[in-house]
Design an enzyme around this catalytic site. Structure first.
Site, short mmCIF file in Angstrom:
data_model
loop_
_atom_site.label_atom_id
_atom_site.label_comp_id
_atom_site.label_asym_id
_atom_site.label_seq_id
_atom_site.Cartn_x
_atom_site.Cartn_y
_atom_site.Cartn_z
CB VAL A 149 -4.22 4.97 -3.73
CG1 VAL A 149 -3.32 6.09 -3.22
CG2 VAL A 149 -4.18 3.68 -2.87
CG HIS A 185 -12.93 -0.52 -3.28
ND1 HIS A 185 -11.62 -0.53 -3.49
CD2 HIS A 185 -12.79 -0.44 -2.84
CE1 HIS A 185 -11.14 -0.59 -2.09
NE2 HIS A 185 -12.32 -0.56 -1.52
CB SER A 214 -6.23 0.44 1.81
OG SER A 214 -6.99 -0.38 1.11
CD GLN A 224 -3.38 0.18 -0.17
OE1 GLN A 224 -3.80 -0.34 0.02
NE2 GLN A 224 -3.89 1.90 -0.22
CG ASP A 276 -9.31 -2.83 -7.29
OD1 ASP A 276 -10.05 -2.38 -5.50
OD2 ASP A 276 -7.91 -2.61 -6.90
CG HIS A 308 -7.65 -3.05 -1.47
ND1 HIS A 308 -8.02 -3.62 -2.29
CD2 HIS A 308 -7.64 -1.40 -2.38
CE1 HIS A 308 -8.09 -3.67 -3.37
NE2 HIS A 308 -8.33 -2.18 -3.31
CD GLU A 314 -11.73 3.75 -6.11
OE1 GLU A 314 -10.98 2.90 -5.62
OE2 GLU A 314 -9.93 4.12 -5.95
ZN ZN Z 1 -10.22 -1.09 -4.40
#
Ligand code: ZN
Length: 354
Positions: free
Chosen positions: A262, A328, A268, A233, A277, A270, A325
């Site tokens: 981001v 996402h 995040s 990240q 994604d 993620h 997004e």
């Molecule tokens: Zn993402």
């Protein structure tokens, strides 16, 4: 006794007044003015050193603040200060930049990762590249490895009258954004999706069901960037900043623009394995256009049946702090996802009501 210039001026003014009776009215203001001028001169002469110092400081300030170090673009594309640049043929002066709109264009993760560490002749990018797998391959791999993913579907608690009670401490509802970083005591176990793709093992089964349902409707989804290590990240974020700075932005401008696309490291989804994604074989780019594809629309509408929500919807940028997004997707569990999707709200807004 020596007569000073000041007295001489005063006397001649008075004499002038006596001689020219019509101009007498002008003599008084002229006397006051002359007194003022002589007083000022005396004052400055008495404090000459002090004023000289002030003037010098002012001059130095002007000289320093108007002298800026030009940036050079080195041969490898990095912007370097002129003092560090070797003044040889492959160093040129960076263009004076008023930022052009195309430089402000938002970079996707792919933009900054895909041209690094690409392994020639492989369908999969290297460690720092973007790893993508088609749903078909993922489903096949998950099928072959029956142990992948938790088989326990966690029920959301209900009250006596059968209404669902959502709890902020439920792992599925953990909120991470610019204001909420990942809780320090947050723990989870990684499960394998396929190859080196990982995510929270508790969401693998629902992901599988969603990919299968899309496949049954004739779509071939592509999963990329599910779990990212904090280091990764950082890399994504750092590369975006570097890329923007090479376009002539200041660090702060680059930081602000990067954080719009981001999440800053440590916040995040993620990083906690709850976000994926997803695109499709007809439209692999992480760009807004994916939202207009059949697959993008299907995911936004039907993801909730499998616990996934479109995390950064269009028109909610002020709430999420992230630009639209359409690729996402975030796992929040079927119950919460259904409420969020049906009401057209964001996880932030859902949280507010808990
Ligand atoms: Zn993402």
């Amino acid at each position: 006794m020596k007569i000073t210039i000041e007295e001489r001026v005063r006397k001649s003014l008075l004499r002038f007044g006596r001689k020219n009776k019509i101009c007498r009215i002008l003599v008084m203001p002229a006397l006051v003015l002359s007194m003022f001028v002589f007083h000022t001169i005396r004052y400055f002469r008495g404090n000459f050193k002090r004023f000289a110092m002030v003037a010098m400081t002012f001059c130095l300030f002007v000289v320093y603040s108007s002298f800026s170090f030009p940036l050079f673009i080195a041969g490898d594309g990095r912007a370097v200060e002129w003092s560090k640049a070797e003044l040889d043929s492959d160093v040129e002066l960076a263009p004076e930049s008023a930022l052009r709109p195309e430089d402000m264009e938002l970079l996707s993760d792919e933009d900054v990762l895909s041209d690094y560490d690409f392994v020639e002749g492989e369908t999969v990018h290297g460690m720092d590249g973007v790893i993508k797998y088609e749903a078909e391959d993922i489903l096949e791999a998950l099928e072959a490895n029956g142990s992948a993913g938790s088989t326990v579907t966690e029920e959301t608690a209900r009250n006596e009258s059968g209404e669902i009670i959502f709890d902020k401490n439920d792992w599925r509802l953990v909120l991470t954004n610019k204001q909420h970083s990942i809780p320090e005591d947050y723990t989870f176990t990684l499960g394998t999706i396929h190859g080196s793709q990982m995510c929270d093992e508790r969401i693998v089964d629902d992901l599988k069901a969603m990919l299968q349902a899309a496949k049954d409707e004739g779509m071939n989804l592509i999963v990329q960037s599910p779990y990212r290590t904090p280091e990764r990240q950082e890399i994504v974020f750092g590369r975006k900043i570097a890329r923007y700075m090479n376009r002539g932005m200041s660090y702060m401008e680059a930081y602000q623009l990067s954080s719009r696309v981001v999440n800053i490291p440590g916040s995040s989804e993620h990083e906690i394995g709850l976000a994926l994604d997803i695109t499709c074989d007809n439209y692999e780019d992480l760009t807004e256009g994916f939202g207009d594809t059949m697959e993008g629309k299907w995911l936004a509408q039907n993801g909730c049946k499998y616990g996934f929500i479109l995390r950064y919807p269009k028109g909610k940028e002020d709430v999420t702090g992230i630009d639209y997004e359409p690729w996402h997707f975030r796992y929040v569990g079927v119950d919460a996802a259904t409420v969020i999707t049906e009401r057209g709200i964001t996880l932030e807004e859902f949280w507010e009501e808990l």
